[in-house]
Design a protein around this motif. Structure first.
Motif, PDB file in Angstrom:
ATOM      1  N   SER A 250      -3.966   4.142  -9.822  1.00  0.00           N
ATOM      2  CA  SER A 250      -4.800   3.684  -8.712  1.00  0.00           C
ATOM      3  C   SER A 250      -4.269   2.383  -8.123  1.00  0.00           C
ATOM      4  O   SER A 250      -4.342   2.167  -6.909  1.00  0.00           O
ATOM      5  N   ARG A 251      -3.745   1.521  -8.968  1.00  0.00           N
ATOM      6  CA  ARG A 251      -3.201   0.248  -8.493  1.00  0.00           C
ATOM      7  C   ARG A 251      -2.043   0.483  -7.533  1.00  0.00           C
ATOM      8  O   ARG A 251      -1.974  -0.124  -6.459  1.00  0.00           O
ATOM      9  N   GLU A 252      -1.117   1.354  -7.924  1.00  0.00           N
ATOM     10  CA  GLU A 252       0.059   1.584  -7.084  1.00  0.00           C
ATOM     11  C   GLU A 252      -0.288   2.351  -5.813  1.00  0.00           C
ATOM     12  O   GLU A 252       0.259   2.079  -4.740  1.00  0.00           O
ATOM     13  N   LEU A 253      -1.196   3.297  -5.931  1.00  0.00           N
ATOM     14  CA  LEU A 253      -1.612   4.038  -4.739  1.00  0.00           C
ATOM     15  C   LEU A 253      -2.295   3.115  -3.731  1.00  0.00           C
ATOM     16  O   LEU A 253      -2.091   3.239  -2.519  1.00  0.00           O
ATOM     17  N   ALA A 254      -3.094   2.182  -4.223  1.00  0.00           N
ATOM     18  CA  ALA A 254      -3.742   1.215  -3.324  1.00  0.00           C
ATOM     19  C   ALA A 254      -2.690   0.417  -2.563  1.00  0.00           C
ATOM     20  O   ALA A 254      -2.771   0.248  -1.340  1.00  0.00           O
ATOM     21  N   SER A 255      -1.683  -0.050  -3.268  1.00  0.00           N
ATOM     22  CA  SER A 255      -0.629  -0.846  -2.646  1.00  0.00           C
ATOM     23  C   SER A 255       0.163  -0.018  -1.633  1.00  0.00           C
ATOM     24  O   SER A 255       0.457  -0.483  -0.521  1.00  0.00           O
ATOM     25  N   PHE A 256       0.499   1.216  -2.010  1.00  0.00           N
ATOM     26  CA  PHE A 256       1.310   2.063  -1.130  1.00  0.00           C
ATOM     27  C   PHE A 256       0.535   2.475   0.123  1.00  0.00           C
ATOM     28  O   PHE A 256       1.077   2.488   1.229  1.00  0.00           O
ATOM     29  N   LEU A 257      -0.738   2.784  -0.032  1.00  0.00           N
ATOM     30  CA  LEU A 257      -1.558   3.163   1.123  1.00  0.00           C
ATOM     31  C   LEU A 257      -1.702   1.989   2.095  1.00  0.00           C
ATOM     32  O   LEU A 257      -1.619   2.174   3.321  1.00  0.00           O
ATOM     33  N   GLN A 258      -1.906   0.800   1.578  1.00  0.00           N
ATOM     34  CA  GLN A 258      -2.005  -0.379   2.447  1.00  0.00           C
ATOM     35  C   GLN A 258      -0.677  -0.646   3.147  1.00  0.00           C
ATOM     36  O   GLN A 258      -0.635  -0.997   4.328  1.00  0.00           O
ATOM     37  N   TYR A 259       0.409  -0.489   2.413  1.00  0.00           N
ATOM     38  CA  TYR A 259       1.737  -0.693   2.996  1.00  0.00           C
ATOM     39  C   TYR A 259       1.978   0.292   4.145  1.00  0.00           C
ATOM     40  O   TYR A 259       2.445  -0.102   5.224  1.00  0.00           O
ATOM     41  N   ALA A 260       1.627   1.555   3.917  1.00  0.00           N
ATOM     42  CA  ALA A 260       1.821   2.572   4.953  1.00  0.00           C
ATOM     43  C   ALA A 260       0.980   2.263   6.182  1.00  0.00           C
ATOM     44  O   ALA A 260       1.446   2.396   7.325  1.00  0.00           O
TER      45      ALA A 260
END
Length: 359
Positions: A250-260
Motif C-alpha cells: 500500500s505504501r508503494e502504490l500510494a507513492s506511485f499513484l501520486q507520482y502518476a
C-alpha cells in the motif's frame, strides 16, 4: 582474471585509485569507466558492471536485494541485479571516500511513460515485484517483519520531529527565508500528520496494515519513470534498488499513484494503474483505504525538512527553493486526495472513508 590494472579515465566520483580497488577486491581489470546518473559504469576484461555508492547503514538492505535477485533469477520475465561478491565473499567494499557495491550492468533503453497503457505496464511490473518479495521474505532472516510495520509509531515520531524543527526556527536569533517559510507552513504539515494518524486509526490502525503482509513485504522505494528500462529481450525492468524498504505494498502504490497524477494531472490514471496491478495481484478493500491513509501523510515534505534541519545536507541557498517545490506538490496531492475515493468507488465498487474537510 586480469593481473594488472590499466589506465582508467578519471570520473567525477573521487576515487583516484579506482582501478587498484576493483582489481584487489574482484580481480577485474578496468578498461574504461564513466559516471552515469550517480553510478560508475565499468568496462572490464570480464564484461560491463555498475559501481554504486552504498548509503549509510544499508548493508542489510543489500542483503535483501541479493535474496530478491536470487529468487527472480528463476523467472525469465523479472530480473533484479544482485550485488557481485568480492573474492573474499564480501557484499560491499570500502573505497577511499565511500563504500561501494558492484552490480551487473543491465543493457536497455529508457522506458518513456507517455500513455495510459505505459502506466499500466509499469503497474503490472510493480505487482510482479511485490508478489516475488512475499516469497523471499517468508524465509528471510534479515529483518523482523511485524515489528518493522508500525506506521502510527513512525508517524508520531515524525510529528514530534516537526515540532522540534518549528521550535528551533522560532527560537533562532537570526532567521533565514527558509525559517520564515517553514514557520508559515508548519501548522499545515503537522496538521496533515495528525490527519493521517486519525485516518489510520479510523480504518483499524497498524493491525489492518499488518494483515496485508501476506501479499507483499518489500517496496522498491523509488518507482519513478527514470528507473524503468526495457532490456535487450524487450522486457520492462526496474533499476536503482538502493532505496528498498520493508513495508506493505500500500505504501508503494500510494507513492506511485501520486507520482502518476503529478505527471499527468489526469484522475483517470488512478483506475488504470489499480486495474493493471490487479491483473497480477488483487487488492483487498482495506488496502484501498491504506493507500489513502499513506497519501495523506506529507512524507516528501517531511523528508526535505529532515535534510534541511536534521541532517543539514541541503545548502542554505537551496533550502527554500526545494521546500517550496515540495509545498507545490502538496497542493497537487490535495487534488488527488479529493478524487481518489470517487475513482475507487466508480471503478471497483469500493467505498472508503474520506477526509471530512476535503469532501
Amino acid at each position: 582474471m586480469g593481473s594488472t590494472a590499466r589506465s582508467v579515465k578519471r570520473t567525477d566520483i573521487d576515487e583516484p585509485r579506482l582501478a587498484e580497488l576493483i582489481q584487489h577486491h574482484y580481480g577485474l581489470t578496468i578498461e574504461s569507466s564513466e559516471t552515469i546518473g550517480g553510478i560508475i559504469r565499468l568496462e572490464t576484461d570480464q564484461g560491463r558492471y555498475a559501481l554504486k555508492r552504498v548509503r549509510p547503514r544499508a548493508e542489510d538492505r543489500w542483503l535483501l536485494i541479493e535474496e530478491l535477485g536470487s529468487y527472480t533469477d528463476e523467472t525469465d520475465l523479472l530480473y533484479i541485479p544482485r550485488p557481485v561478491r568480492t573474492k573474499r565473499n564480501l557484499l560491499t567494499i570500502n573505497g577511499f571516500h565511500s563504500r561501494y557495491v558492484l552490480l551487473d550492468w543491465i543493457e536497455g533503453e529508457p522506458f518513456l511513460i507517455r500513455s495510459k497503457r505505459d502506466w499500466g505496464l509499469a503497474a503490472r511490473l510493480l505487482a510482479e515485484i511485490h508478489r516475488a518479495s512475499r516469497s523471499i521474505m517468508e524465509s528471510s532472516e534479515q529483518v523482523n517483519i511485524p515489528k518493522a510495520i508500525a506506521w502510527s509509531k513512525d508517524w508520531d515520531k515524525m510529528k514530534k520531529q516537526m515540532h522540534l524543527y518549528h521550535t528551533a526556527a522560532s527560537w533562532a536569533t537570526k532567521t533565514h527565508d527558509m525559517d520564515q517559510l517553514w514557520l508559515r507552513h508548519s501548522p499545515y504539515i503537522e496538521g496533515m500528520i495528525d490527519a493521517a494518524l486519525s485516518y489510520l486509526e479510523r480504518i483499524g490502525g497498524d493491525e489492518v496494515c499488518r494483515d496485508t503482509l501476506r501479499y507483499s513485504q518489500l517496496c522498491h522505494g523509488s518507482v519513478y519513470a527514470r528507473n524503468f528500462l526495457v532490456d535487450e529481450q524487450g522486457y520492462l525492468q526496474l533499476v536503482d534498488w538502493d532505496r528498498l524498504e520493508v513495508d506493505v505494498r500500500s505504501r508503494e502504490l500510494a507513492s506511485f499513484l501520486q507520482y502518476a497524477y503529478g505527471k499527468t494531472r489526469n484522475a483517470e490514471t488512478i483506475p488504470v494503474i489499480l486495474a493493471a496491478y490487479q491483473d497480477v495481484s488483487s487488492l483487498t478493500e482495506a488496502e484501498y483505504a491504506l493507500i489513502y491513509a499513506r497519501s495523506i501523510l506529507p512524507d516528501r515534505s517531511i523528508r526535505i525538512l529532515n535534510q534541511i534541519y536534521g541532517g543539514q545536507t541541503v545548502p542554505l541557498e537551496q533550502a527554500e527553493i526545494r521546500f517550496r517545490r515540495e509545498l507545490n506538490k502538496e497542493e497537487i496531492k490535495e487534488q488527488w486526495l479529493r478524487t481518489y475515493p470517487t475513482q475507487v468507488e466508480e471503478a471497483f465498487g469500493v467505498k472508503i472513508p474520506r477526509l471530512e474537510w476535503l469532501s
